[in-house]
Design a protein around this motif. Sequence first.
Motif, PDB file in Angstrom:
ATOM      1  N   SER A 205       4.273  -9.513 -17.503  1.00  0.00           N
ATOM      2  CA  SER A 205       5.368  -9.657 -16.515  1.00  0.00           C
ATOM      3  C   SER A 205       5.178 -10.803 -15.720  1.00  0.00           C
ATOM      4  O   SER A 205       4.166 -11.440 -15.326  1.00  0.00           O
ATOM      5  N   ALA A 229       2.856  -8.905  -3.143  1.00  0.00           N
ATOM      6  CA  ALA A 229       3.939  -8.256  -3.659  1.00  0.00           C
ATOM      7  C   ALA A 229       5.080  -9.365  -3.347  1.00  0.00           C
ATOM      8  O   ALA A 229       6.269  -9.328  -3.909  1.00  0.00           O
ATOM      9  N   VAL A 234       8.348  -8.072  -5.635  1.00  0.00           N
ATOM     10  CA  VAL A 234       8.567  -6.653  -5.876  1.00  0.00           C
ATOM     11  C   VAL A 234       7.977  -5.977  -4.758  1.00  0.00           C
ATOM     12  O   VAL A 234       7.428  -6.418  -3.821  1.00  0.00           O
ATOM     13  N   SER A 235       8.362  -4.595  -4.693  1.00  0.00           N
ATOM     14  CA  SER A 235       7.436  -3.863  -3.517  1.00  0.00           C
ATOM     15  C   SER A 235       6.142  -3.654  -4.097  1.00  0.00           C
ATOM     16  O   SER A 235       5.628  -3.857  -5.030  1.00  0.00           O
ATOM     17  N   HIS A 238       5.523  -1.287  -6.557  1.00  0.00           N
ATOM     18  CA  HIS A 238       5.682  -1.581  -8.007  1.00  0.00           C
ATOM     19  C   HIS A 238       4.773  -2.527  -8.481  1.00  0.00           C
ATOM     20  O   HIS A 238       4.132  -2.517  -9.496  1.00  0.00           O
TER      21      HIS A 238
END
Length: 318
Positions: A205, A229, A234-235, A238
């Motif tokens: 990722s 994050a 992202v959160s 996540h």
Amino acid sequence: MRIAVLAYAGVRLMDVTAPLEVFGTAGRLGAAYETVLCSPDGGEVGTAAGTRLVTARGVPEADTLVVPGGPDLPRHALPEGLLAAVREAAPRVRRVASVCTGAFVLAAAGALEGRRATTHWRYAGLLARLHPGVAVEPDAIYVRDRGVLTSAGVAAGIDLALAMVEEDHGADLAREVARDLVVFLQRPGGQSQFSVAARTPRPRSGPLRAAVDAVVADPAADHSAVAMAARAGVSVRHLTRLFREHVGGTPAAYVEAVRVEAAQASLDAGESVAEAAARAGFGSDESLRRAFLRRLGVLPSEYRARFRTSRQEARRLS
């Protein structure tokens, strides 16, 4: 100061040439080293790479004996001539060292009994099973114990030889040798054979890779879940999911592992526990102590004392 490197049929070529290059370079830079490539029977010796080496017969009078490794050593009967040469030479040299699986030869010859030692990570467990009297440290780059030094895989032979140059002639010359060979000098023996980043699967990722790289680049920075994050875009939930899927743990566990490794390097370099804690990003000495106990099973002060003792021994012998 003569350095004898003991070759034999099937020896790994780079295990032989890496120490020779380090000591040879130190000699060209002014150190009083003489290197001798020898073998139990002399003459030509075939290496695992197919290259043939011309050697002198037997181990000459020397200051240091270096026993390189070979890919067949761990799982085959050791040549009796090789063992005899080490048994005969080890008591009359100041210092004995092995590269990679050369530790199996030293162990079989009795040179490691009651001592700490290391070898290539792949064979550390086997060395411990075959020689229960040896305290095997499976993750160290090199280990020094009372005049006997052992090292991990091929490239660790360079680290080992540089450590011996530093022991003999000081850090300035060792640094010059490292600069000439374009290699790193500051890889103390207590560091892992593989860094946390090297042991961790490379995240596929993109956002996660950016977060991981930031931790490795600056362990002392803010690497809270919220900050990571935000960095990854992202959160927090996540981010945690991505870490579990691609790294195999939590963000906090990864950050702690990297920081412990950074603190080890600081302690290896002689810094205090407080300095190591600050440099690695731990909020307090107590946080560092808890992390060390969790991951290494020792207190930072105990870890530092071990390597301080090794450095004191090195200075005494130089």
